[in-house]
Motif scaffolding. Structure first.
Motif, PDB file in Angstrom:
ATOM      1  N   THR A  74     -29.732 -14.450 -14.252  1.00  0.00           N
ATOM      2  CA  THR A  74     -30.939 -14.264 -13.443  1.00  0.00           C
ATOM      3  C   THR A  74     -32.084 -15.143 -13.950  1.00  0.00           C
ATOM      4  OG1 THR A  74     -30.291 -12.019 -12.866  1.00  0.00           O
ATOM      5  CG2 THR A  74     -32.625 -12.558 -12.634  1.00  0.00           C
ATOM      6  N   ALA A  75     -32.158 -15.324 -15.265  1.00  0.00           N
ATOM      7  CA  ALA A  75     -33.231 -16.131 -15.867  1.00  0.00           C
ATOM      8  C   ALA A  75     -33.207 -17.580 -15.404  1.00  0.00           C
ATOM      9  CB  ALA A  75     -33.157 -16.057 -17.389  1.00  0.00           C
ATOM     10  N   VAL A  76     -32.032 -18.102 -15.043  1.00  0.00           N
ATOM     11  CA  VAL A  76     -31.928 -19.501 -14.602  1.00  0.00           C
ATOM     12  C   VAL A  76     -31.547 -19.620 -13.124  1.00  0.00           C
ATOM     13  CG1 VAL A  76     -31.359 -20.332 -16.920  1.00  0.00           C
ATOM     14  CG2 VAL A  76     -29.505 -19.750 -15.328  1.00  0.00           C
ATOM     15  N   GLU A  77     -31.445 -18.505 -12.449  1.00  0.00           N
ATOM     16  CA  GLU A  77     -30.943 -18.479 -11.073  1.00  0.00           C
ATOM     17  C   GLU A  77     -31.690 -19.419 -10.127  1.00  0.00           C
ATOM     18  OE1 GLU A  77     -29.332 -15.101  -8.017  1.00  0.00           O
ATOM     19  OE2 GLU A  77     -30.945 -14.557  -9.392  1.00  0.00           O
ATOM     20  N   ALA A  78     -32.994 -19.540 -10.281  1.00  0.00           N
ATOM     21  CA  ALA A  78     -33.779 -20.407  -9.401  1.00  0.00           C
ATOM     22  C   ALA A  78     -33.375 -21.875  -9.531  1.00  0.00           C
ATOM     23  CB  ALA A  78     -35.273 -20.248  -9.705  1.00  0.00           C
ATOM     24  N   ARG A  79     -32.705 -22.220 -10.612  1.00  0.00           N
ATOM     25  CA  ARG A  79     -32.294 -23.604 -10.856  1.00  0.00           C
ATOM     26  C   ARG A  79     -30.809 -23.823 -10.597  1.00  0.00           C
ATOM     27  NH1 ARG A  79     -34.584 -23.360 -16.517  1.00  0.00           N
ATOM     28  NH2 ARG A  79     -33.365 -25.209 -16.922  1.00  0.00           N
ATOM     29  N   LEU A  80     -30.168 -22.889  -9.932  1.00  0.00           N
ATOM     30  CA  LEU A  80     -28.729 -22.986  -9.705  1.00  0.00           C
ATOM     31  C   LEU A  80     -28.363 -23.383  -8.281  1.00  0.00           C
ATOM     32  CD1 LEU A  80     -27.488 -19.913 -11.778  1.00  0.00           C
ATOM     33  CD2 LEU A  80     -27.467 -22.339 -12.424  1.00  0.00           C
ATOM     34  N   ASP A  81     -29.280 -24.006  -7.555  1.00  0.00           N
ATOM     35  CA  ASP A  81     -28.945 -24.510  -6.224  1.00  0.00           C
ATOM     36  C   ASP A  81     -27.787 -25.493  -6.352  1.00  0.00           C
ATOM     37  OD1 ASP A  81     -30.879 -23.058  -4.930  1.00  0.00           O
ATOM     38  OD2 ASP A  81     -32.320 -24.703  -4.815  1.00  0.00           O
ATOM     39  N   GLY A  82     -26.798 -25.337  -5.508  1.00  0.00           N
ATOM     40  CA  GLY A  82     -25.639 -26.213  -5.547  1.00  0.00           C
ATOM     41  C   GLY A  82     -24.536 -25.724  -6.469  1.00  0.00           C
ATOM     42  N   PHE A  83     -24.778 -24.625  -7.160  1.00  0.00           N
ATOM     43  CA  PHE A  83     -23.779 -24.029  -8.048  1.00  0.00           C
ATOM     44  C   PHE A  83     -23.452 -22.627  -7.557  1.00  0.00           C
ATOM     45  CE2 PHE A  83     -26.072 -27.010 -10.758  1.00  0.00           C
ATOM     46  CZ  PHE A  83     -25.026 -27.731 -11.318  1.00  0.00           C
ATOM     47  N   SER A  84     -22.191 -22.292  -7.596  1.00  0.00           N
ATOM     48  CA  SER A  84     -21.771 -20.936  -7.278  1.00  0.00           C
ATOM     49  C   SER A  84     -22.033 -20.075  -8.506  1.00  0.00           C
ATOM     50  CB  SER A  84     -20.279 -20.938  -6.931  1.00  0.00           C
ATOM     51  OG  SER A  84     -19.796 -19.628  -6.821  1.00  0.00           O
ATOM     52  N   HIS A  85     -22.616 -18.916  -8.293  1.00  0.00           N
ATOM     53  CA  HIS A  85     -22.863 -18.025  -9.424  1.00  0.00           C
ATOM     54  C   HIS A  85     -22.776 -16.570  -8.964  1.00  0.00           C
ATOM     55  CE1 HIS A  85     -26.804 -18.668  -7.579  1.00  0.00           C
ATOM     56  NE2 HIS A  85     -27.147 -17.495  -8.052  1.00  0.00           N
ATOM     57  N   ALA A  86     -22.541 -15.727  -9.913  1.00  0.00           N
ATOM     58  CA  ALA A  86     -22.454 -14.299  -9.678  1.00  0.00           C
ATOM     59  C   ALA A  86     -23.139 -13.596 -10.843  1.00  0.00           C
ATOM     60  CB  ALA A  86     -20.992 -13.877  -9.561  1.00  0.00           C
ATOM     61  N   LYS A  87     -23.014 -12.311 -10.881  1.00  0.00           N
ATOM     62  CA  LYS A  87     -23.691 -11.487 -11.874  1.00  0.00           C
ATOM     63  C   LYS A  87     -23.530 -11.983 -13.313  1.00  0.00           C
ATOM     64  CE  LYS A  87     -22.718  -6.946 -13.156  1.00  0.00           C
ATOM     65  NZ  LYS A  87     -22.405  -5.567 -12.809  1.00  0.00           N
TER      66      LYS A  87
END
Length: 118
Positions: free
Chosen positions: A72-85
């Motif tokens: 969650t701390a880096v979520e705003a910078r994960l555009d273009g990456f698949s991520h989950a919990k």
């Protein structure tokens, strides 16, 4: 040789180099991290707690910081990456940027410190 080192030795290129870079960046944040396992995965450990695992699967590479809060701390910078919990997925063609890895690891370190220093 530790668990992370052994695991990386068995990964084919170019994935090995991509995962090794993630581990190198993480070690730059936590130079005294040790190698071990957590949840059956090779992991860097900090203060005896799981810090980060970087692994290859058939379809992607992934980082597991053992913490939804760290993602969650880096979520705003994960555009273009698949991520989950608890994971961020990437590839050798589209690696996770070093600054994101650094901040992900720093968030996990802060979390571990807060837990252990209560």
């Amino acid at each position: 040789m530790g668990t992370v080192t052994d695991y990386l030795a068995g990964v084919d290129e170019p994935d090995r180099a991509t995962l090794a870079r993630v581990v190198e960046v993480a070690r730059g944040v936590v130079p005294d991290a040790t190698e071990g396992t957590s949840y059956g995965m090779p992991a860097l450990l900090y203060r005896g707690k799981a810090l980060l695992s970087a692994m290859a699967s058939a379809k992607h590479l992934a980082v597991y910081p053992f913490s939804p809060a760290a993602v969650t701390a880096v979520e705003a910078r994960l555009d273009g990456f698949s991520h989950a919990k608890g994971t961020v997925r990437f590839s050798s063609d589209h690696p996770l940027p070093d600054d994101v890895v650094r901040d992900l690891v720093a968030a996990r370190v802060a979390e571990i410190d807060a837990q252990l220093d209560r």
